[in-house]
Design a protein around this motif. Structure first.
Motif, PDB file in Angstrom:
ATOM      1  N   LEU A 309       0.799  -1.223   0.000  1.00  0.00           N
ATOM      2  CA  LEU A 309       0.000   0.000   0.000  1.00  0.00           C
ATOM      3  C   LEU A 309       0.833   1.275   0.000  1.00  0.00           C
ATOM      4  N   VAL A 310       2.146   1.140   0.139  1.00  0.00           N
ATOM      5  CA  VAL A 310       2.997   2.327   0.255  1.00  0.00           C
ATOM      6  C   VAL A 310       4.269   2.171  -0.560  1.00  0.00           C
ATOM      7  N   THR A 311       4.872   3.314  -0.864  1.00  0.00           N
ATOM      8  CA  THR A 311       6.188   3.372  -1.478  1.00  0.00           C
ATOM      9  C   THR A 311       6.872   4.619  -0.922  1.00  0.00           C
ATOM     10  N   THR A 312       8.025   4.960  -1.440  1.00  0.00           N
ATOM     11  CA  THR A 312       8.684   6.186  -0.997  1.00  0.00           C
ATOM     12  C   THR A 312       8.870   7.128  -2.180  1.00  0.00           C
ATOM     13  N   GLU A 313       8.852   8.408  -1.855  1.00  0.00           N
ATOM     14  CA  GLU A 313       9.026   9.447  -2.865  1.00  0.00           C
ATOM     15  C   GLU A 313       9.722  10.617  -2.197  1.00  0.00           C
ATOM     16  N   GLY A 315      12.116  10.565  -0.176  1.00  0.00           N
ATOM     17  CA  GLY A 315      12.379  10.264   1.219  1.00  0.00           C
ATOM     18  C   GLY A 315      11.157  10.227   2.107  1.00  0.00           C
ATOM     19  N   GLN A 316       9.963  10.313   1.516  1.00  0.00           N
ATOM     20  CA  GLN A 316       8.724  10.294   2.281  1.00  0.00           C
ATOM     21  C   GLN A 316       7.900   9.055   1.929  1.00  0.00           C
ATOM     22  N   ILE A 317       7.132   8.552   2.897  1.00  0.00           N
ATOM     23  CA  ILE A 317       6.233   7.429   2.655  1.00  0.00           C
ATOM     24  C   ILE A 317       4.963   7.964   2.003  1.00  0.00           C
ATOM     25  N   VAL A 318       4.587   7.359   0.872  1.00  0.00           N
ATOM     26  CA  VAL A 318       3.393   7.811   0.142  1.00  0.00           C
ATOM     27  C   VAL A 318       2.602   6.599  -0.326  1.00  0.00           C
ATOM     28  N   PRO A 319       1.318   6.777  -0.687  1.00  0.00           N
ATOM     29  CA  PRO A 319       0.508   5.657  -1.163  1.00  0.00           C
ATOM     30  C   PRO A 319       1.056   5.051  -2.458  1.00  0.00           C
ATOM     31  N   LYS A 325      -5.568   3.092  -6.701  1.00  0.00           N
ATOM     32  CA  LYS A 325      -6.579   2.442  -7.535  1.00  0.00           C
ATOM     33  C   LYS A 325      -7.683   1.807  -6.687  1.00  0.00           C
ATOM     34  N   ALA A 326      -7.332   1.279  -5.528  1.00  0.00           N
ATOM     35  CA  ALA A 326      -8.335   0.678  -4.646  1.00  0.00           C
ATOM     36  C   ALA A 326      -9.336   1.728  -4.174  1.00  0.00           C
ATOM     37  N   ALA A 373      -3.319   5.499   7.554  1.00  0.00           N
ATOM     38  CA  ALA A 373      -4.615   5.992   8.039  1.00  0.00           C
ATOM     39  C   ALA A 373      -5.066   7.248   7.304  1.00  0.00           C
ATOM     40  N   GLN A 374      -4.153   8.205   7.131  1.00  0.00           N
ATOM     41  CA  GLN A 374      -4.550   9.511   6.614  1.00  0.00           C
ATOM     42  C   GLN A 374      -4.502   9.602   5.091  1.00  0.00           C
ATOM     43  N   ASP A 375      -3.478   9.010   4.471  1.00  0.00           N
ATOM     44  CA  ASP A 375      -3.285   9.162   3.030  1.00  0.00           C
ATOM     45  C   ASP A 375      -3.847   7.988   2.234  1.00  0.00           C
ATOM     46  N   VAL A 376      -3.622   6.772   2.721  1.00  0.00           N
ATOM     47  CA  VAL A 376      -4.202   5.598   2.063  1.00  0.00           C
ATOM     48  C   VAL A 376      -5.673   5.470   2.437  1.00  0.00           C
ATOM     49  N   GLY A 377      -6.004   5.768   3.687  1.00  0.00           N
ATOM     50  CA  GLY A 377      -7.397   5.716   4.135  1.00  0.00           C
ATOM     51  C   GLY A 377      -7.854   4.327   4.522  1.00  0.00           C
ATOM     52  N   ILE A 378      -6.988   3.570   5.211  1.00  0.00           N
ATOM     53  CA  ILE A 378      -7.373   2.222   5.626  1.00  0.00           C
ATOM     54  C   ILE A 378      -8.507   2.275   6.649  1.00  0.00           C
ATOM     55  N   ALA A 379      -9.313   1.206   6.645  1.00  0.00           N
ATOM     56  CA  ALA A 379     -10.423   1.109   7.592  1.00  0.00           C
ATOM     57  C   ALA A 379     -10.018   0.411   8.877  1.00  0.00           C
ATOM     58  N   GLY A 380      -8.917  -0.346   8.839  1.00  0.00           N
ATOM     59  CA  GLY A 380      -8.483  -1.067  10.024  1.00  0.00           C
ATOM     60  C   GLY A 380      -7.078  -1.579   9.864  1.00  0.00           C
ATOM     61  N   MET A 381      -6.405  -1.782  10.997  1.00  0.00           N
ATOM     62  CA  MET A 381      -5.021  -2.241  11.017  1.00  0.00           C
ATOM     63  C   MET A 381      -4.884  -3.449  11.928  1.00  0.00           C
ATOM     64  N   PHE A 382      -4.434  -4.565  11.368  1.00  0.00           N
ATOM     65  CA  PHE A 382      -4.074  -5.703  12.200  1.00  0.00           C
ATOM     66  C   PHE A 382      -2.766  -5.394  12.917  1.00  0.00           C
ATOM     67  N   SER A 383      -2.695  -5.760  14.180  1.00  0.00           N
ATOM     68  CA  SER A 383      -1.471  -5.525  14.945  1.00  0.00           C
ATOM     69  C   SER A 383      -1.249  -6.656  15.930  1.00  0.00           C
ATOM     70  N   ASP A 384       0.030  -7.025  16.108  1.00  0.00           N
ATOM     71  CA  ASP A 384       0.383  -8.016  17.119  1.00  0.00           C
ATOM     72  C   ASP A 384       0.394  -7.418  18.519  1.00  0.00           C
ATOM     73  N   TRP A 385       0.320  -6.098  18.599  1.00  0.00           N
ATOM     74  CA  TRP A 385       0.267  -5.415  19.901  1.00  0.00           C
ATOM     75  C   TRP A 385      -0.711  -4.253  19.768  1.00  0.00           C
ATOM     76  N   PRO A 386      -2.017  -4.532  19.917  1.00  0.00           N
ATOM     77  CA  PRO A 386      -3.062  -3.558  19.553  1.00  0.00           C
ATOM     78  C   PRO A 386      -3.016  -2.237  20.308  1.00  0.00           C
ATOM     79  N   ALA A 387      -2.287  -2.164  21.413  1.00  0.00           N
ATOM     80  CA  ALA A 387      -2.225  -0.901  22.150  1.00  0.00           C
ATOM     81  C   ALA A 387      -1.740   0.241  21.267  1.00  0.00           C
ATOM     82  N   THR A 388      -0.844  -0.055  20.327  1.00  0.00           N
ATOM     83  CA  THR A 388      -0.299   0.990  19.458  1.00  0.00           C
ATOM     84  C   THR A 388      -1.374   1.568  18.546  1.00  0.00           C
ATOM     85  N   THR A 389      -2.150   0.700  17.893  1.00  0.00           N
ATOM     86  CA  THR A 389      -3.195   1.194  17.007  1.00  0.00           C
ATOM     87  C   THR A 389      -4.333   1.828  17.795  1.00  0.00           C
ATOM     88  N   THR A 390      -4.619   1.312  18.985  1.00  0.00           N
ATOM     89  CA  THR A 390      -5.636   1.929  19.843  1.00  0.00           C
ATOM     90  C   THR A 390      -5.216   3.337  20.240  1.00  0.00           C
TER      91      THR A 390
END
Length: 401
Positions: A309-313, A315-319, A325-326, A373-390
């Motif tokens: 879902l991401v690449t760099t441009e 030196g910045q992370i971008v969609p 397209k999604a 979250a802000q640029d790609v616009g995901i609806a949810g993030m799987f995480s092995d340690w959900p405290a970070t996404t919370t």
């Protein structure tokens, strides 16, 4: 099996009431913020240190809280709910008697449970073996009855392939994980997970796993398997709007769309196109299906790994092109898996492969999460340690207010 075992009921009774009122994030979100270079995002996240966190569907417990608890166990799921995960994942496979259970793969018992050290070791399709200095084994749920499966104890998913005995092979937990909470790992049926998640106040994202055995299995077809999983939610009276059924098998997703349209509306196609030679998330010509084609099939949710879902441009992370397209096709996007990579000082490995040139410290976890979250616009993030996404979701909600 439609009711919780006594041991699961007892644990649920002790934990669920407190979960309704309190979310515990622990020190990790602050640790990751401290690791970030100075930036507007760091300032924004740091300003939320004293907030009251909120449970969020954006935060999805990947196998529970698998960074520190044995995955797909009561203990792991409970920890994830305590961290504010609004949705929990049971990866669904089946036993010899065709009962559905929570395991990441049908053939992972040798790395995720104590089976090799139990009386059930002789059921393994490949016993523990050391050959040419490399230890290996393979143990499947499909070789066990449900009663036998329930005798197992979950452990951290790991194996020491340099070991010379079973004890050493089972003792392979990565140094950045821990066995501190792995003394007990209460394994679960899929139906038990539904009951537990309801008590914990979370929603559901079961993943139908590809069988390790040839299908049909003793007359049990893929359609039977896919239907049985949905039937267990219907039997439990779960609202389809609270279920995001997942599969890497597009035919399974299409089956749900056709046979169970209420559940199929939120069925999630887990994208593994990266296994195709020549595939590139930046080149639509290499995709087996365009995003518009998936939408025309009735697919509303896709879930590629983060790096697609991401690449760099500059030196910045971008969609990525795929992400753009999604969204043009009006597909909802969920992604996986945050905090499964360990320390990020050396590029982050598989999950960060498309942004490895800017991945050099643990703070990149939050930097990537913000772009998703802000640029790609995901609806949810799987995480092995959900405290970070919370923490992130709670902070963004506070900032919005």
């Amino acid at each position: 099996m439609k009711t919780l075992s006594l041991s699961v009921l007892a644990l649920t009774a002790l934990t669920a009431p407190a979960l309704a009122d309190r979310i515990e994030l622990g020190p990790r979100p602050a640790y990751l913020i401290d690791a970030m270079p100075e930036s507007a995002l760091k300032t924004k996240l740091a300003s939320c240190a004293d907030m009251e966190p909120i449970r969020s569907d954006f935060s999805i417990g990947h196998r529970g809280a698998a960074m520190m608890f044995p995955e797909h166990t009561v203990e792991s799921y409970t920890a994830a709910a305590r961290m504010g995960a609004g949705i929990l994942e049971c990866d669904v496979t089946f036993t010899k008697d065709k009962e559905l259970v929570c395991r990441h793969a049908q053939n992972d018992l040798h790395t995720t449970t104590n089976i090799l050290a139990s009386d059930l070791a002789d059921t393994c399709v490949q016993p523990f073996t050391v050959a040419d200095g490399k230890a290996s084994a393979e143990c499947r749920t499909s070789e066990l009855t449900l009663a036998q499966f329930k005798t197992l104890n979950g452990k951290m998913d790991a194996a020491n392939k340099a070991a010379t005995d079973v004890a050493g092979y089972m003792d392979g937990t990565a140094g950045w994980r821990t066995d501190l909470y792995a003394t007990t790992g209460t394994v679960m049926t899929h139906a038990e997970s539904i009951a537990l998640f309801k008590d914990l106040g979370t929603k559901f994202t079961p993943e139908l796993k590809s069988p390790a055995v040839q299908m049909p299995f003793d007359g049990f077809t893929m359609d039977d398997y896919a239907q049985k999983m949905i039937d267990e939610y219907k039997a439990a009276g779960v609202d389809p709007k609270n279920v995001w059924a997942q599969s890497f098998d597009l035919d399974v997703v299409k089956y749900w769309i056709k046979a169970e349209p209420e559940f199929g509306a939120q069925a999630v196609y887990l994208m593994d196109e990266y296994d195709i030679d020549g595939y590139s998330a930046m080149d639509e010509a290499t995709w087996p299906n365009t995003m518009a084609e998936l939408k025309s099939m009735g697919v509303n949710y896709i879930a590629p790994p983060m790096w697609m879902l991401v690449t760099t441009e500059n030196g910045q992370i971008v969609p990525s092109t795929l992400a753009i397209k999604a969204k043009e096709a009006e597909l909802e996007i969920i992604t996986w898996t945050l905090e499964r990579s360990g320390p990020l000082a050396n590029g982050g490995g598989w999950y960060f492969q498309s942004i490895k040139d800017v991945t050099n410290n643990d703070g990149v976890y939050f930097e990537l999460l913000d772009v998703l979250a802000q640029d790609v616009g995901i609806a949810g993030m799987f995480s092995d340690w959900p405290a970070t996404t919370t923490y992130y979701a709670s902070c963004m909600a506070q900032q919005a207010n």
